[in-house]
Design a protein around this motif. Sequence first.
Motif, short mmCIF file in Angstrom:
data_model
loop_
_atom_site.label_atom_id
_atom_site.label_comp_id
_atom_site.label_asym_id
_atom_site.label_seq_id
_atom_site.Cartn_x
_atom_site.Cartn_y
_atom_site.Cartn_z
N TYR A 97 0.81 -1.22 0.00
CA TYR A 97 0.00 0.00 0.00
C TYR A 97 0.84 1.28 0.00
N LYS A 99 2.90 4.19 -2.04
CA LYS A 99 2.83 4.77 -3.39
C LYS A 99 4.20 4.78 -4.05
N THR A 102 5.71 1.06 -4.37
CA THR A 102 4.79 0.07 -4.90
C THR A 102 5.49 -0.89 -5.85
#
Length: 244
Positions: A97, A99, A102
């Motif tokens: 989770y 950003k 990822t």
Amino acid sequence: MIVNNKVIENIGLEDIENMIEDAIGCSNNSSNFFDLKLIFDVNMQLREKINNYRDERVQKFASENEDKYKIIFHAIPIDAFLRTRIDTAKVRSAFRYKKFFTGHFSHDFEGLYNNEGLFKKRLFRNGIFEAILIEYRPEEEVNVNHSYNEFKKFVNESLDIYGELDISCPIVYFITFTNVKGRSMIEGPILNDCERDVLNPAGVIIKDKDQVGIEVENIFVPIWNHFGYDEDYLFDVPEKEGNQ
């Protein structure tokens, strides 16, 4: 190419004292001369190791594909050169989770790596994070503001991951632009072309997320100034930035 060493400006002696106390039981209120000498010696050795490591990595990337400019992020725990390994299973769980971090991370000899997306990301076995963007666009301009936003994500998320790994010591953060001589910023009016091949502001210590807004802003100030933008250092955390 010679990459200048930069002093890490805000490593506190209390941080070194705490590390030594944890490692060998040297009391931080001891007046023993040898305890004090050890604290100063370790402080200087860690500064040198961290700065030299950053310079070596920058030299490596600057000499590869010299016609392309690179943007390099580093997160280095103060005790990175005193540790041998981290729990990569915990790391994989902590990446979920996120950003900036990822994607799927694979193992290799040096640790974990991910080459998906704009940045090539790596976590070394001693806890050092490294991310590098090699800019392949034909334009000559440097995308500084995009790097500012991505660096803020990098700092916030790496702090979360260090928390999952129980690495609580202060973390030294660096950003470096290489191969940018003669380029201008892509954002706004063209003010100045870059006069240096490497932009490598001094690293900063970040201990918790309350510092992220002000420290990320300040590490970019000399970069914006070099391109001709009139930006000043922050000495108080803006309310809107404080907990981002």
